[in-house]
Every structure is written in structure tokens, then in C-alpha cells.
Design a protein around this motif. Structure first.
Motif, PDB file in Angstrom:
ATOM      1  N   ALA A   1       0.854  -1.189   0.000  1.00  0.00           N
ATOM      2  CA  ALA A   1       0.000   0.000   0.000  1.00  0.00           C
ATOM      3  C   ALA A   1       0.888   1.235   0.000  1.00  0.00           C
ATOM      4  N   PHE A   2       0.438   2.274  -0.707  1.00  0.00           N
ATOM      5  CA  PHE A   2       1.172   3.533  -0.735  1.00  0.00           C
ATOM      6  C   PHE A   2       0.249   4.634  -0.246  1.00  0.00           C
ATOM      7  N   LEU A   3       0.698   5.348   0.758  1.00  0.00           N
ATOM      8  CA  LEU A   3      -0.122   6.421   1.329  1.00  0.00           C
ATOM      9  C   LEU A   3       0.651   7.722   1.247  1.00  0.00           C
ATOM     10  N   THR A   4       0.044   8.755   0.712  1.00  0.00           N
ATOM     11  CA  THR A   4       0.749  10.033   0.687  1.00  0.00           C
ATOM     12  C   THR A   4       0.278  10.903   1.838  1.00  0.00           C
ATOM     13  N   ALA A   5       1.171  11.765   2.283  1.00  0.00           N
ATOM     14  CA  ALA A   5       0.818  12.731   3.324  1.00  0.00           C
ATOM     15  C   ALA A   5       1.853  13.846   3.333  1.00  0.00           C
ATOM     16  N   THR A   6       1.392  15.046   3.592  1.00  0.00           N
ATOM     17  CA  THR A   6       2.371  16.128   3.768  1.00  0.00           C
ATOM     18  C   THR A   6       2.924  16.053   5.186  1.00  0.00           C
ATOM     19  N   ASP A   7       2.094  15.549   6.088  1.00  0.00           N
ATOM     20  CA  ASP A   7       2.504  15.521   7.485  1.00  0.00           C
ATOM     21  C   ASP A   7       2.399  14.111   8.064  1.00  0.00           C
ATOM     22  N   PRO A   8       3.520  13.420   8.215  1.00  0.00           N
ATOM     23  CA  PRO A   8       3.475  12.035   8.728  1.00  0.00           C
ATOM     24  C   PRO A   8       2.972  11.958  10.168  1.00  0.00           C
ATOM     25  N   ALA A   9       2.926  13.103  10.861  1.00  0.00           N
ATOM     26  CA  ALA A   9       2.527  13.077  12.279  1.00  0.00           C
ATOM     27  C   ALA A   9       1.089  12.605  12.460  1.00  0.00           C
ATOM     28  N   MET A  10       0.311  12.620  11.388  1.00  0.00           N
ATOM     29  CA  MET A  10      -1.088  12.192  11.535  1.00  0.00           C
ATOM     30  C   MET A  10      -1.209  10.669  11.681  1.00  0.00           C
ATOM     31  N   PHE A  11      -0.124   9.950  11.426  1.00  0.00           N
ATOM     32  CA  PHE A  11      -0.165   8.493  11.571  1.00  0.00           C
ATOM     33  C   PHE A  11       0.300   8.094  12.966  1.00  0.00           C
ATOM     34  N   SER A  12      -0.288   7.027  13.452  1.00  0.00           N
ATOM     35  CA  SER A  12       0.094   6.585  14.792  1.00  0.00           C
ATOM     36  C   SER A  12       1.521   6.019  14.751  1.00  0.00           C
ATOM     37  N   LEU A  13       2.189   6.071  15.888  1.00  0.00           N
ATOM     38  CA  LEU A  13       3.548   5.528  15.956  1.00  0.00           C
ATOM     39  C   LEU A  13       3.539   4.044  15.618  1.00  0.00           C
TER      40      LEU A  13
END
Ligand SMILES: Nc1ncnc2c1ncn2[C@@H]1O[C@H](COP(=O)(O)OP(=O)(O)OP(=O)(O)O)[C@@H](O)[C@H]1O
Ligand SMILES: [Mg+2]
Length: 428
Positions: free
Chosen positions: A390-402
Motif C-alpha cells: 500500500a502507498f499512502l501520501t501525506a504532507t505531514d506524517p505526524a497524523m499516523f500513529s507511531l
């Protein structure tokens, strides 16, 4: 256990390497891709969406964004004086049947003879370096894409909804794809003939031949689409009801075949007062009955079609709609309700494709995670976790859980360059 899991992963469909040349803002890219989830992060306008678009394009031969495929060729390359400019997308794929390479070429040839400098554009598809028809590229790589603008499937035009059905079905059903392509050709020929007849340039003698072909191919398209929508509808309803709204709301998908004049909309009667929906419910999988109904509809609309120079009934006029608790979701649903239904649709698409092929499709999620509340985000990321790739784009990785980041690979995209992060994002 670990060894078993490794073998399991290696055998399932995933891209091992992606090469791009003159595609969008990628002049040249060679990228090894891992299994599991990958986070593609970077600032705005660096090439995150373009990377997902490349994978989608190789799987479907369609762009989710460009109006014309020529726009996909890198514009810096297009400015060069070269007589031929080629954009290339190549993916090396590992599947349960072995390793293969699929390739798309976007070829722009400057014409010396044309004074205005315009040239011609064409596309080529290759599997294991051998040229194939574009259609034969389909099915080698299967993807499900999530885009913020997917909500237009509810609020947008019937054309967008038909396109969604066709792209999804074509990824798993080559026969459907061929039938649809032949139907579209016959439709064009029949429409051209209607115009010639109206202008007195042709007799009606040939028309029954085209009509017969139109009805035969068109009824196959109708039956297949109806079955697909039915299968998808069941899964959408289940996911929406059980997982997304905890039994509070029901969503249904309704297929509206383009065989009736004056689209019936929500009510159950056509212009003649007959119950078209009831008829369709009992006959939608009976190809002969559908063909008969299609034939009658073509007959009825003949005079109008002659005047318009176009065929007004057939699968090219199909539509489908979402009903939430029995009401049109596009007319009455809130934005949040529409988003939830789309999420259910996309999750259902993953399950449907997996059920049809035995392999989980590759997931492409462009900036969608940011829009979801915590519960839905967790649910979607559960799907992502179970995908082979899976490929997920984001400008801010902080929105993903650790926890998510710990199990994901991550890539930084900067100005058409992609770099694997060596340290893990979110850990210092
Ligand atoms: N044919 C093309 N040739 C060269 N560059 C292009 C072409 N088409 C689009 N671009 C540019 O590619 C850049 C990256 O676009 P992309 O949509 O991938 O950005 P992104 O990283 O997803 O940004 P965002 O976070 O804003 O969504 C943009 O500046 C865009 O204008
Ligand atoms: Mg983007």
C-alpha cells in the motif's frame, strides 16, 4: 511462523521496482519498492500524487487526473527540440505466477509537415518487453485508489460513475473490457450512420446490422455491470452498517440501466407508468430478456435518435446511485455521510477484488487519511495493514500513529526525487 509469513508475502502480487522516464515531474526515477505499507511524504507539489498516478496508470491504462494522456509527459522534455519524446512507466511485479514486467509508453511525435508544430500522440503497452494491446495490460496489476475527490462518485455526473464501474471491472474481467470496447465502437458507427441517414447521404439498409450488434454487446455490458453493482452493494451495505455507522444507517446502491427514456430517478415508474425497477430486479441477469428490452427501446427512440444523430438508450446512458436510509445520498446526505459511504464503497471494492482474484489489490491512498476521524482512520489503516502493498501520501506524517509508522516504510519526495528514509519517521 516468520518464515511462513515471508514466503506468503513474496508470492503475492506487489511491485518490486518502478521506473519512470519523463512522466509528470519525474525526469528519471528508479525506485525499489518494499511489500507492506509505504508512506510517501513531502511538501506540496513535490511529486507524491504523481507517483501514485503512475502506479494507477500502469494498472488501469487510465489517469485519475489528466484530461488528456499527453499531459502526463514531462513538460521539460516536451520543450526540447527532439522529433520524438517518450514518457515511460515500467513496473516489475512479483505475483503468484512469477515475476513480470509491464510497461506503458507515451509517445509524442512532432510532425515536420504540420506548420503549427503540433504532432501526434500514441500509447504503447508491453508485457515482458513484448508489445500487447492496451487492453491486455489490464489484470497484471490490480489497484484500489482512494482520493479526496472520490465523493464526486456520489455528487458528480453519471459519466464519472460509469467510468468507475468500467475501470474497476476491467481490472478483473478482460472479457467485459473487450465487450465494452466493441460496444463503444459499434455505438460510434451507428451514430455516424444515423447522421448520414438524416443528411440523406446514406440509406437505412445498414442500420439493422448495427442495431443488432449494439443490442447484443450492450445487453452483455448491462448484465455484467448490474451483477457487479449488486455484489458491491451487498458488501458496501455490510461494511457501512456494521463497521462504519454501528447499525445506525443503511446505504444501498441502485443500478439505473439506460434502457428507459426520461431517467426514472427515485420513483419506481417510467414515463409509461410501468414499474421498470421491478422488471429490472427480476430480469437484470437474463441476457436474452435484457436484449429484447433494449431492442424495443431502440425501436421506440428511433425517430428521436435520427433527429439527434445519436443513440439515446443503452449502457452508455447507465447510471447508479447511493440511497441512504432510502433517500438519495447526493440530494439529502451531509458531506460526512457522503464521505462515509465512499469509504464503504472503497473498502467493499478491496474485498470484492480479493474475492474475485484471490489476491489483495495494491492500495493507493492519496491524502485521504487526513480527512477521517480517529475511528475511521483506524479502520482504514487496518485494511492497509492487511494489504500486500500500500502507498499512502501525506504532507505531514505526524497524523499516523507511531504503531503504524513502526510497521511502514517511508519515502521522502522532493522535487521529483524519491528517497527511502533510513531512520524511522516519528522516532528520534
Ligand atoms: N507533465 C508534467 N511535467 C512536469 N511537471 C508536472 C507535469 N504535470 C504536473 N507537474 C507538476 O508536478 C508537481 C508535483 O505534482 P503532485 O501532484 O505529484 O504534487 P504533490 O506532491 O502530490 O503535492 P500536494 O501535496 O500539493 O498534493 C507539481 O508542481 C505539478 O505542477
Ligand atoms: Mg498530491
Amino acid at each position: 511462523m516468520l518464515a511462513y509469513q515471508l514466503v506468503y508475502f513474496v508470492l503475492l502480487m506487489h511491485i518490486t521496482r518502478l521506473s519512470l522516464t519523463n512522466f509528470r515531474n519525474y525526469g528519471r526515477l528508479e525506485l525499489d519498492l518494499p511489500v507492506g505499507p509505504s508512506l510517501i511524504h513531502g511538501n506540496n507539489a513535490q511529486g507524491k500524487t504523481n507517483l501514485l498516478e503512475a502506479v494507477y496508470y500502469l494498472a488501469t491504462t487510465k489517469s485519475p487526473h489528466a484530461d488528456q494522456d499527453q499531459q502526463l509527459i514531462n513538460w521539460v522534455a516536451m520543450q526540447a527540440e527532439e522529433p520524438v519524446i517518450v514518457g515511460r512507466l515500467v513496473a516489475q511485479i512479483s505475483t503468484s505466477q512469477g515475476v513480470k514486467t509491464i510497461e506503458m509508453r507515451l509517445i509524442y511525435e512532432r510532425s515536420q509537415s504540420l506548420r503549427n508544430g503540433r504532432g501526434s500522440f500514441r500509447r504503447e503497452a508491453l508485457v515482458d518487453k513484448r508489445k500487447v494491446r492496451l487492453m491486455d495490460l489490464l489484470g497484471h496489476l490490480r489497484v484500489v485508489m482512494f482520493l479526496p475527490e472520490d465523493v464526486q462518485l456520489i455528487t458528480g455526473s453519471p459519466r464519472q460513475r460509469r467510468r468507475y464501474l468500467d475501470i474497476t471491472l476491467c481490472q478483473i474481467d478482460p472479457l467485459y473490457c473487450r465487450t465494452l470496447s466493441n460496444y463503444n465502437k459499434v455505438l460510434e458507427q451507428r451514430n455516424a450512420l444515423l447522421r448520414q441517414i438524416a443528411e440523406g447521404q446514406s440509406s437505412r439498409a445498414m442500420l439493422p446490422i448495427y442495431t443488432e450488434k449494439l443490442v447484443k454487446l450492450g445487453s452483455r455490458v448491462l448484465v455484467r455491470r448490474a451483477r457487479f453493482v449488486d455484489e458491491l452493494a451487498r458488501e458496501v451495505h455490510r461494511i457501512h452498517y456494521e463497521a462504519l455507522t454501528e447499525g445506525r444507517e443503511t446505504v444501498r446502491l441502485h443500478y439505473l440501466p439506460g434502457l428507459w427514456h426520461n431517467k426514472p430517478g427515485n420513483n419506481d415508474t417510467d414515463t409509461n407508468g410501468k414499474g421498470w425497477a421491478a422488471w429490472w430486479q427480476t430480469h437484470s441477469q437474463d441476457e436474452a430478456a435484457v436484449a429484447e428490452r433494449f431492442d424495443e427501446a431502440v425501436e421506440t427512440s428511433f425517430a428521436a435518435d435520427l433527429a439527434r444523430g445519436a443513440t439515446s438508450v443503452g449502457p452508455h446512458r447507465d447510471d447508479w446511485q447511493f440511497l441512504l436510509n432510502g433517500r438519495s445520498l447526493s440530494s439529502y446526505g451531509s458531506r460526512g455521510q457522503q464521505r462515509t459511504a465512499i469509504l464503504a464503497l472503497k473498502m467493499a471494492e478491496i474485498n470484492w477484488m480479493t474475492g474475485q482474484t484471490g489476491e489483495v489489490p495494491i492500495l493507493l491512498l492519496d491524502e485521504v487519511v487526513a480527512e477521517l476521524d480517529a475511528q475511521r482512520r483506524a479502520l482504514l489503516l487496518d485494511y492497509v495493514k492487511d494489504a500486500n502493498q500500500a502507498f499512502l501520501t501525506a504532507t505531514d506524517p505526524a497524523m499516523f500513529s507511531l504503531d503504524f509508522l513502526r510497521n511502514a516504510s517511508s519515502f521522502l519526495v522532493e522535487n521529483g526525487r524519491v528517497q527511502l528514509d533510513t531512520g524511522q519517521i516519528g522516532f528520534s
